[in-house]
Design a protein around this motif. Structure first.
Motif, mmCIF file in Angstrom:
data_model
loop_
_atom_site.group_PDB
_atom_site.id
_atom_site.type_symbol
_atom_site.label_atom_id
_atom_site.label_comp_id
_atom_site.label_asym_id
_atom_site.label_seq_id
_atom_site.Cartn_x
_atom_site.Cartn_y
_atom_site.Cartn_z
ATOM 1 N N GLU A 80 -20.424 -4.651 38.819
ATOM 2 C CA GLU A 80 -21.558 -4.410 38.546
ATOM 3 C C GLU A 80 -22.402 -3.179 38.569
ATOM 4 O OE1 GLU A 80 -22.659 -6.573 42.336
ATOM 5 O OE2 GLU A 80 -21.860 -8.409 41.566
ATOM 6 N N HIS A 81 -21.756 -1.975 39.407
ATOM 7 C CA HIS A 81 -22.050 -0.721 39.284
ATOM 8 C C HIS A 81 -21.789 -0.222 37.680
ATOM 9 C CE1 HIS A 81 -22.725 3.379 40.254
ATOM 10 N NE2 HIS A 81 -21.747 3.779 39.317
ATOM 11 N N LEU A 82 -20.965 -0.614 36.921
ATOM 12 C CA LEU A 82 -20.596 -0.050 35.871
ATOM 13 C C LEU A 82 -21.476 -0.621 34.667
ATOM 14 C CD1 LEU A 82 -16.639 -0.106 35.591
ATOM 15 C CD2 LEU A 82 -18.099 1.946 35.564
ATOM 16 N N LYS A 83 -21.967 -2.012 34.981
ATOM 17 C CA LYS A 83 -22.547 -2.477 33.860
ATOM 18 C C LYS A 83 -23.987 -2.057 34.475
ATOM 19 C CE LYS A 83 -22.250 -7.204 35.425
ATOM 20 N NZ LYS A 83 -22.407 -8.625 35.529
ATOM 21 N N ALA A 84 -24.499 -1.682 35.149
ATOM 22 C CA ALA A 84 -25.842 -1.216 35.557
ATOM 23 C C ALA A 84 -25.902 0.270 35.121
ATOM 24 C CB ALA A 84 -26.200 -1.216 37.166
ATOM 25 N N HIS A 85 -24.826 0.964 35.007
ATOM 26 C CA HIS A 85 -25.176 2.439 34.709
ATOM 27 C C HIS A 85 -24.430 2.780 33.396
ATOM 28 C CE1 HIS A 85 -26.015 2.242 39.132
ATOM 29 N NE2 HIS A 85 -26.588 3.374 38.796
ATOM 30 N N THR A 133 -21.710 -3.918 28.023
ATOM 31 C CA THR A 133 -20.522 -4.249 28.386
ATOM 32 C C THR A 133 -20.439 -5.700 29.060
ATOM 33 O OG1 THR A 133 -19.604 -2.151 28.435
ATOM 34 C CG2 THR A 133 -18.113 -3.869 29.333
ATOM 35 N N THR A 134 -19.737 -6.575 28.808
ATOM 36 C CA THR A 134 -19.514 -8.018 29.565
ATOM 37 C C THR A 134 -18.395 -7.960 30.277
ATOM 38 O OG1 THR A 134 -20.740 -9.216 27.558
ATOM 39 C CG2 THR A 134 -19.440 -10.318 29.355
ATOM 40 N N TRP A 135 -18.697 -7.801 31.529
ATOM 41 C CA TRP A 135 -17.492 -7.984 32.840
ATOM 42 C C TRP A 135 -17.495 -9.354 33.145
ATOM 43 C CZ3 TRP A 135 -14.662 -3.507 34.619
ATOM 44 C CH2 TRP A 135 -14.857 -2.483 33.875
#
Length: 78
Positions: A60-65, A70-72
């Protein structure tokens, strides 16, 4: 059902638990295009649940920043 098995054969249940502990493993492998894979087996359920929570928060952090979309996806472990 598992509780009945343990109750009927506590010695065998303990031996199976010890064998599963000896067989625990986590494997990491490089994927393609900068990806990777993690696989684990015979791990303690509580620790897997903790790890799943950590990975979910990280994704969630990586998606937000992330500068790139990117789709996780985390597939349910249990």
């Amino acid at each position: 059902m598992k509780a009945k098995v343990v109750k009927l054969d506590p010695v065998g249940a303990e031996e199976r638990r010890k064998e599963a502990k000896r067989e625990r493993k986590i494997q990491f492998s490089a994927g393609v295009n900068g990806t990777a894979n993690i696989f684990g087996s015979d791990l303690p359920l509580e620790k897997v649940a903790e790890a799943k929570g950590f990975i979910q928060r990280l994704s969630e952090h990586l998606k937000a920043h992330s500068d790139t979309p990117t789709t996780w996806t985390l597939k349910p472990l249990f």
